[in-house]
Design an enzyme around this catalytic site. Structure first.
Site, PDB file in Angstrom:
ATOM      1  CE  LYS A 281      -4.132   0.217   2.033  1.00 18.44           C
ATOM      2  NZ  LYS A 281      -5.303   0.042   2.967  1.00 18.44           N
ATOM      3  CD  GLU A 366     -18.984  -5.591   7.869  1.00 20.73           C
ATOM      4  OE1 GLU A 366     -18.232  -4.650   7.558  1.00 20.73           O
ATOM      5  OE2 GLU A 366     -19.107  -6.856   7.576  1.00 20.73           O
ATOM      6  NE  ARG A 394     -20.137  -6.197   4.863  1.00 20.58           N
ATOM      7  CZ  ARG A 394     -19.706  -6.626   3.796  1.00 20.58           C
ATOM      8  NH1 ARG A 394     -20.389  -6.168   2.546  1.00 20.58           N
ATOM      9  NH2 ARG A 394     -18.906  -7.542   3.794  1.00 20.58           N
TER      10      ARG A 394
END
Length: 620
Positions: A281, A366, A394
């Site tokens: 990243k 979640e 979710r």
């Protein structure tokens, strides 16, 4: 500006890219990375994740015949390079702005965006559906799912892998591993093995060997175990092999000389294949490489200097929650904080540092986060689940079945309620008041400012059942004085903030500020309702008795929201009054600045005033 990017200027579509010689691609990658940094520093957006996928994106469009071959991206915040290569380079100046292009893939935006995403871990499921569709229709196309940035931590990804291995679909899954959480550092041996194991010769030999050895099941089983053992010595692919995938990797995701031949080999194969790619990243921008989390999502900044140290002078609702969490944890050792991969975004960094043994980041999971909290509550602990409104969707079944049905003591701190702005339709917190208020046992609270947020969080925390405090992104319009109070406000009790006549505005949450401004012109009464459930029925009855017209104002879908509950309660009270319900319309709300969108939707002070005046004229 494009004179600075001579190769990039030649590419209007992936077909132009495929005309370039292989040796030109590293220079193209450098130009794209520089262009990305230049544009995102002006528009804001997801930076470090996109800097990490430049070479992978080039290689995919170079090897596969897109858009006929389908690329299905996960999460979506790794697709800026994809947008640039697929005809949207000039539109990058409008990225995430009102009327501009989305920060995520959208089917309506381009034929190269094969599946709309914004939430995590959907790519393998969608790509498998496309691969099966192609198979059933007799179409010889390739389907590639690119998953990464933590998305493999969600259960749906593994559900899809499990199904794909059984179906034996013609599917390539690419794991963009940008945290090196699975593999050791990539080296020349791994690169060599990846190319070898993906090649036709190796796979042809394996198929021929299986055919011969099938005459002797014992020898066939021995050969398979031997192959797995040899591959397992070098690569961590056993798990994916068990799912029925031919695992290849890990390889360096920034090495085009490794990526392109490996992808070309894999394109020539069939069946379920899994390529493990390691990327970094923030690649190519030292500040983002050093702090990829901080540079994950950025506002406008000077790329030569980096992000400012203190981008926000005013305390936001998120910061107010983070402070409250630490203060309450000091008082109550039973408090446990949980987040599904949103520690920084939910304002929990300081808590995680101060109370590491009471902080659980469960990853992009979640459903698990909510049921995990339910289990803690069963044993007498006090879980606080910090979650974005759009992500709580979710875990809706877990919210109902595992928490509310058992009336468990779980506190939900729901961030990004209402309009979030630039992230757009996939991230707007438009539905939480509607889907929370209809659940039995749930308490649903909406503070108007940061001080009220702290006090309602305390009220929710002390409530002996499930309770949610829902607050928006950013700071409130009020200049709330700093406070360390943990005193709770009474649940289900609102207040009159301005006394007027004729018209009463019932505000739910931070739109109270716009209501007060509009009421000054209308000479209307303004009530800060604070709670959607339980609604302050006593205050509602008083307002209905003393006013001719009632108006509810909320930053939530008007269907099933706070206004609907007010209308229901008025009916039960037998005090029906002309009622105007202002909120989000029955459509998905696109991206743009928060203030722009609220004005567009008629939820700023001027438009509230106009809409109320027009409505009231029919009854007064």
């Amino acid at each position: 500006m494009m004179s600075e990017y001579p190769l990039l200027a030649q590419i209007a579509s992936p077909s132009d890219l495929r005309q370039l010689p292989r040796e030109a691609l590293p220079q193209l990658a450098r130009e794209m990375r520089a262009f990305l940094l230049e544009t995102v520093s002006k528009t804001g957006g997801h930076l470090s994740s996109n800097l990490g996928t430049v070479e992978l994106t080039i290689a995919l469009h170079y090897v596969f015949e897109t858009p006929e071959d389908r690329l299905v991206w996960d999460v979506g915040h790794q697709t800026y390079a994809h947008k640039i290569l697929t005809g949207r380079r000039q539109a990058m100046a409008s990225l995430r702005k009102l009327g501009g292009i989305s920060g995520f893939p959208r089917r309506e935006e381009s034929p190269y965006d094969t599946f709309g995403v914004g939430h995590s871990s959907t790519s393998i499921s969608a790509a498998l559906g496309m691969a099966v569709a192609a198979q059933r229709k007799g179409e010889q196309r390739h389907v590639v799912a690119i998953i990464g940035d933590g998305a493999m931590s969600a259960g749906q990804a593994f559900e899809a892998l499990n199904n794909a291995g059984v179906i034996d679909a013609n599917l390539l899954v690419i794991l963009n591993d940008n945290k090196m959480s699975i593999s050791p550092p990539v080296g020349a041996l791994n690169k060599y093995l990846a190319r070898l194991l993906s090649g036709r010769t190796f796979n042809a030999a394996r198929r021929a060997g299986e055919k011969v050895l099938s005459l002797s099941p014992t020898l066939l089983e021995f050969a398979k175990r031997a192959e797995e053992h040899v591959k397992g010595m070098f690569v961590p692919g056993t798990l994916f092999e068990e799912f029925g995938f031919n695992y290849i990797g890990p390889i360096d995701g920034h090495d085009l000389d490794s990526l392109i031949p490996t992808l070309a080999n894999l394109r020539a194969l069939s069946g379920p294949r899994f390529l493990h790619v390691v990327t970094k990243k923030g690649q190519g921008y030292k500040l983002a490489e050093a702090d990829p989390v901080r540079y994950h999502g950025v506002t406008e900044f000077d790329a030569s200097r980096g992000l400012p140290d203190n981008p926000a002078a005013r305390k936001s609702f998120t910061q107010a929650f983070g402070d409250w969490l630490c203060d309450m944890a000091e008082l109550d050792p039973q408090l446990i904080a949980i987040t599904p991969a949103m520690c920084e975004g939910s304002g929990m960094t300081r808590f995680a540092q101060r109370f590491p043994d009471r902080f659980y980041d469960v990853g992009i999971a979640e459903q698990h986060a909510v049921t995990f909290a339910a289990g803690l509550a069963c044993e007498g602990l006090k879980p606080v689940v910090a979650i974005y409104s759009t992500f709580l969707q979710r875990a809706y079944d877990q919210l109902i079945h595992d928490v509310a049905l058992q009336n468990l003591d779980v506190t939900f701190a729901i961030d990004r309620g209402g309009i979030v702005g630039a992230d757009g339709a996939t991230h707007q917190g438009a539905f939480d008041l509607s889907f929370l208020a209809c659940i039995p046992n749930m308490v649903v609270l909406a503070p108007a400012d940061e001080v009220e947020c702290r006090r309602l969080l305390s009220a929710a925390y002390r409530h002996p059942g499930p309770a949610a405090v829902r607050y928006p992104r950013g700071a409130s319009p009020f200049s709330a004085p700093p406070t360390s109070t943990l005193d709770p406000l009474p649940i289900g009790k609102g207040e009159i903030r301005r006394q007027g006549r004729g018209i009463a505005l019932l505000a739910f949450g931070p739109l109270l500020a716009a209501c007060l401004e509009a009421a000054h012109v209308l000479d209307a009464t303004v009530a800060n309702m604070r709670a959607i459930k339980p609604l302050d029925v006593e205050l509602l009855g008083h307002l209905a008795e003393t006013h001719e017209v009632l108006v509810t104002v909320e930053e939530n879908a008007v269907i099933g929201g706070a206004g609907a509950e007010v209308e229901r309660q008025l009916g039960e009270l037998g005090r029906r009054r002309p009622l105007l319900r202002l909120g989000l319309p029955d459509r998905f709300i696109e991206h743009g600045e928060q203030k722009e969108i609220l004005a567009q939707l008629g939820l700023d002070a001027r438009h509230i005033c106009d809409r109320v005046r027009s409505f009231a004229a029919r009854y007064t």
